[in-house]
Motif scaffolding. Structure first.
Motif, PDB file in Angstrom:
ATOM      1  N   ILE A   1     -13.555   5.253  11.817  1.00  0.00           N
ATOM      2  CA  ILE A   1     -12.198   5.482  11.480  1.00  0.00           C
ATOM      3  C   ILE A   1     -11.890   5.377   9.853  1.00  0.00           C
ATOM      4  O   ILE A   1     -11.880   4.063   9.698  1.00  0.00           O
ATOM      5  N   TYR A   2     -11.430   6.306   9.347  1.00  0.00           N
ATOM      6  CA  TYR A   2     -10.895   5.909   8.009  1.00  0.00           C
ATOM      7  C   TYR A   2      -9.195   5.788   7.915  1.00  0.00           C
ATOM      8  O   TYR A   2      -8.635   6.529   8.728  1.00  0.00           O
ATOM      9  N   SER A   3      -9.014   4.826   7.210  1.00  0.00           N
ATOM     10  CA  SER A   3      -7.699   4.329   7.240  1.00  0.00           C
ATOM     11  C   SER A   3      -7.571   3.434   5.963  1.00  0.00           C
ATOM     12  O   SER A   3      -8.132   3.030   4.999  1.00  0.00           O
ATOM     13  N   THR A   4      -6.222   2.971   5.962  1.00  0.00           N
ATOM     14  CA  THR A   4      -5.716   2.245   4.509  1.00  0.00           C
ATOM     15  C   THR A   4      -6.553   0.604   4.443  1.00  0.00           C
ATOM     16  O   THR A   4      -6.935   0.326   5.536  1.00  0.00           O
ATOM     17  N   TRP A   5      -6.637   0.114   3.460  1.00  0.00           N
ATOM     18  CA  TRP A   5      -7.441  -1.092   3.189  1.00  0.00           C
ATOM     19  C   TRP A   5      -6.182  -2.097   2.578  1.00  0.00           C
ATOM     20  O   TRP A   5      -5.590  -1.604   1.575  1.00  0.00           O
ATOM     21  N   TYR A   6      -6.558  -3.186   2.547  1.00  0.00           N
ATOM     22  CA  TYR A   6      -6.082  -4.404   1.844  1.00  0.00           C
ATOM     23  C   TYR A   6      -5.554  -4.662   0.533  1.00  0.00           C
ATOM     24  O   TYR A   6      -4.630  -4.780  -0.044  1.00  0.00           O
TER      25      TYR A   6
ATOM     26  N   ALA B   1       0.722   5.211   8.749  1.00  0.00           N
ATOM     27  CA  ALA B   1       0.587   5.568   7.515  1.00  0.00           C
ATOM     28  C   ALA B   1       1.371   7.082   7.281  1.00  0.00           C
ATOM     29  O   ALA B   1       1.158   7.863   8.073  1.00  0.00           O
ATOM     30  N   ASP B   2       2.053   6.966   6.224  1.00  0.00           N
ATOM     31  CA  ASP B   2       2.932   8.196   6.043  1.00  0.00           C
ATOM     32  C   ASP B   2       2.313   9.199   4.866  1.00  0.00           C
ATOM     33  O   ASP B   2       3.166  10.213   4.293  1.00  0.00           O
ATOM     34  N   GLY B   3       1.161   8.885   4.248  1.00  0.00           N
ATOM     35  CA  GLY B   3       0.687   9.700   3.205  1.00  0.00           C
ATOM     36  C   GLY B   3       1.187   9.270   1.910  1.00  0.00           C
ATOM     37  O   GLY B   3       0.900   9.717   0.795  1.00  0.00           O
ATOM     38  N   GLY B   4       2.212   8.344   1.728  1.00  0.00           N
ATOM     39  CA  GLY B   4       2.746   7.894   0.690  1.00  0.00           C
ATOM     40  C   GLY B   4       3.842   8.828   0.098  1.00  0.00           C
ATOM     41  O   GLY B   4       4.010   9.945   0.394  1.00  0.00           O
ATOM     42  N   SER B   5       4.520   8.435  -0.947  1.00  0.00           N
ATOM     43  CA  SER B   5       5.691   9.335  -1.676  1.00  0.00           C
ATOM     44  C   SER B   5       5.256  10.669  -2.179  1.00  0.00           C
ATOM     45  O   SER B   5       5.828  11.502  -2.319  1.00  0.00           O
TER      46      SER B   5
ATOM     47  N   HIS C   1       0.815  -1.311  -0.018  1.00  0.00           N
ATOM     48  CA  HIS C   1      -0.023   0.017   0.131  1.00  0.00           C
ATOM     49  C   HIS C   1       0.907   1.349  -0.117  1.00  0.00           C
ATOM     50  O   HIS C   1       1.797   1.373   0.650  1.00  0.00           O
ATOM     51  N   PRO C   2       0.617   2.130  -0.778  1.00  0.00           N
ATOM     52  CA  PRO C   2       1.580   3.374  -0.971  1.00  0.00           C
ATOM     53  C   PRO C   2       1.769   4.089   0.146  1.00  0.00           C
ATOM     54  O   PRO C   2       2.896   4.827   0.494  1.00  0.00           O
ATOM     55  N   ASP C   3       0.700   4.121   1.258  1.00  0.00           N
ATOM     56  CA  ASP C   3       0.765   4.770   2.455  1.00  0.00           C
ATOM     57  C   ASP C   3       1.672   3.976   3.429  1.00  0.00           C
ATOM     58  O   ASP C   3       1.768   4.648   4.509  1.00  0.00           O
ATOM     59  N   LEU C   4       1.854   2.989   3.225  1.00  0.00           N
ATOM     60  CA  LEU C   4       2.669   1.805   4.279  1.00  0.00           C
ATOM     61  C   LEU C   4       3.978   1.571   3.560  1.00  0.00           C
ATOM     62  O   LEU C   4       4.756   1.122   4.671  1.00  0.00           O
ATOM     63  N   ALA C   5       4.037   1.570   2.488  1.00  0.00           N
ATOM     64  CA  ALA C   5       5.423   0.894   1.806  1.00  0.00           C
ATOM     65  C   ALA C   5       6.528   1.438   2.492  1.00  0.00           C
ATOM     66  O   ALA C   5       7.417   0.407   2.681  1.00  0.00           O
ATOM     67  N   ASN C   6       6.591   2.484   2.613  1.00  0.00           N
ATOM     68  CA  ASN C   6       7.947   3.261   3.232  1.00  0.00           C
ATOM     69  C   ASN C   6       8.194   2.814   4.657  1.00  0.00           C
ATOM     70  O   ASN C   6       9.260   3.312   5.236  1.00  0.00           O
ATOM     71  N   THR C   7       7.080   2.445   5.377  1.00  0.00           N
ATOM     72  CA  THR C   7       7.407   2.252   6.824  1.00  0.00           C
ATOM     73  C   THR C   7       7.511   0.827   7.209  1.00  0.00           C
ATOM     74  O   THR C   7       8.044   0.476   8.426  1.00  0.00           O
ATOM     75  N   VAL C   8       7.736  -0.038   6.296  1.00  0.00           N
ATOM     76  CA  VAL C   8       7.783  -1.511   6.589  1.00  0.00           C
ATOM     77  C   VAL C   8       9.383  -1.929   6.741  1.00  0.00           C
ATOM     78  O   VAL C   8      10.273  -1.582   6.054  1.00  0.00           O
ATOM     79  N   GLU C   9       9.494  -2.594   7.959  1.00  0.00           N
ATOM     80  CA  GLU C   9      10.785  -3.030   8.287  1.00  0.00           C
ATOM     81  C   GLU C   9      10.798  -4.593   8.360  1.00  0.00           C
ATOM     82  O   GLU C   9      11.748  -5.183   7.939  1.00  0.00           O
ATOM     83  N   GLN C  10       9.546  -5.257   9.036  1.00  0.00           N
ATOM     84  CA  GLN C  10       9.647  -6.624   8.977  1.00  0.00           C
ATOM     85  C   GLN C  10       8.195  -7.046   8.540  1.00  0.00           C
ATOM     86  O   GLN C  10       7.078  -6.345   8.590  1.00  0.00           O
ATOM     87  N   CYS C  11       8.141  -8.250   8.121  1.00  0.00           N
ATOM     88  CA  CYS C  11       6.918  -8.641   7.301  1.00  0.00           C
ATOM     89  C   CYS C  11       6.977 -10.229   7.533  1.00  0.00           C
ATOM     90  O   CYS C  11       7.557 -10.962   7.020  1.00  0.00           O
TER      91      CYS C  11
END
Length: 433
Positions: free
Chosen positions: A357-362, A204-208, A164-174
């Motif tokens: 609550i509004y947020s990112t989705w799968y 979430a960081d708003g994406g690039s 997800h573009p708003d989470l991709a930059n935050t991921v360290e482990q999966c």
């Protein structure tokens, strides 16, 4: 608007005792052509000593070793009944954590915004800074968020869409704890949505392109641990293993870590509670949903009800008595402990935005849902933001600071809410400022 409700529940069936000699005969018994009782299920074997444990491990494949002389594995009913007769072992069926169609952690209101990405570009968020984020920042004009650098938020849930573009930059482990293999690295696919939504509210960081949604602490690092399957169910040993793994990772990397568990059960499970205590002893802060079984007293689920976890109540974007209102569905503690400002088993500690609550989705889009599950990541994100600003603090100092912030914003709206520490809102609403 589609209503989806569920709550996580579990049942622990205690086994009796039996001897290693009988275990050696189980293989031939299982090779019977009779298929009755052959369906496998998860159990936890606790041996009296290491020798008995090794004997059992030679018979069964160990999944998780969560105690010194115990491990989880799978077996069928015939094997289970035979092992119960062995005096060297205590055998219990591992509780299944499931989504209940009556009362849910997934939320009261459930609406998906049709923003599924096409092949060329992602549709962007219609609410870049949702009401809950503005509320926790105490800034109605907020256009972006910041903070959390160097702090990990381990989201134990249905997985996370790490693309997800708003989470991709935050991921360290999966990591996936639900497969046949004990743990699978670089895999945490979310086909449910719950985990991705929770992660978004936290960081979430708003994406690039900065056109997406923002969470509380966008500079924090995401540890996405899939502990529930796509249907929203899972085993307590998988959850316990993920809790311990997060704690060990925090120790080995020397980093500050917060575990977010937007899940719960009406019963206290020993594997999960001991894992929570283990993580807390390692300096990890645990934040958990209170549950959606309110507004009756004594309805807080586990692990939120544990003293070493912060139980979070859900607030609505509604003003009552001059404050935000605790949602009716939000689980409550006991009125008998009102006003003591002491966290005991079954107490609400902090309140946070949880309704609509509004947020990112799968699927790369966005969604609006409600529940204490949604309130919990607001607190986890706030904790990460504060910890990053005060890196010398221990997790107990951080927790104390969160309580102090909550006391400063008393909640008086909703059933059971009153001046000071109460069984509906706890200490109050902890905010950035």
């Amino acid at each position: 608007m589609k209503k989806v409700k569920s709550t996580l529940f579990s049942l622990l069936i205690a086994g009796s005792l039996m001897s290693p000699a009988n275990a050696a005969t189980l293989g031939s018994e299982d090779n019977s052509t009779n298929n009755v009782g052959q369906e496998k299920f998860r159990v936890y074997i606790e041996a009296n000593n290491q020798s008995a444990k090794q004997s059992a491990k030679a018979q069964y494949s160990a999944r998780w070793e969560l105690t010194e002389n115990g491990f989880s594995t799978e077996m069928n009913e015939k094997q289970f009944q035979a092992l119960q007769k062995n005096k060297n072992f205590t055998v219990t069926k591992v509780p299944v954590v499931s989504l209940d169609p009556i009362n849910l952690e997934l939320g009261e209101d459930y609406t998906t915004e049709d923003r599924t990405p096409d092949a060329s570009a992602y549709a962007r968020a219609s609410q870049q800074v949702p009401w809950g984020i503005k509320a926790i920042y105490n800034n109605s004009s907020l256009t972006s968020t910041s903070g959390g650098s160097g702090v990990n938020i381990a989201v134990l849930d249905t997985g996370v869409n790490t693309s997800h573009p708003d989470l991709a930059n935050t991921v360290e482990q999966c990591k996936d704890f639900t497969t046949a293999t004990a743990v699978v690295n670089n895999s945490c696919t979310d086909r449910n949505g719950h985990g991705t939504h929770v992660a978004g509210s936290a960081l979430a960081d708003g994406g690039s392109d900065r056109g997406g949604v923002y969470g509380v602490a966008p500079d924090a690092d995401l540890w996405a641990y899939k502990v529930l399957t796509d249907s929203g169910s899972g085993y307590s040993d998988d959850i316990a293993a993920a809790i311990r793994h997060a704690a060990d990772q925090a120790t080995s990397t020397g980093t500050k870590t917060i575990i977010n568990m937007s899940l719960g059960s009406s019963a206290n499970n020993s594997l999960i509670s001991s894992a929570v205590n283990y993580a807390y002893s390692k300096g990890v802060l645990i934040v958990a949903a209170a549950g959606n079984s309110g507004y009756a007293q004594g309805t807080i689920g586990y692990p939120g009800a544990l003293p070493n976890a912060i139980a979070v109540a859900a607030l609505e974007n509604v003003q009552q008595n001059g404050t935000y209102r605790v949602a009716d569905y939000s689980s409550r503690g006991y009125a008998s402990t009102d006003g003591d400002y002491v966290i005991q088993q079954g107490d609400i500690e902090i309140s946070a935005p949880g309704s609509a609550i509004y947020s990112t989705w799968y699927n790369g889009s966005y969604n609006t849902i409600s529940g204490t599950s949604m309130a919990t990541p607001h607190v986890s994100g706030l904790a990460a933001k504060i910890w990053a600003q005060n890196p010398s603090w221990s997790h107990t100092q951080l927790r104390s600071n969160l309580q102090t912030r909550a006391k400063a914003v008393d909640i008086k709206g909703g059933y059971g809410a009153a001046t000071g520490d109460d069984y509906a809102s706890g200490f109050g609403f902890a905010r950035v400022q």
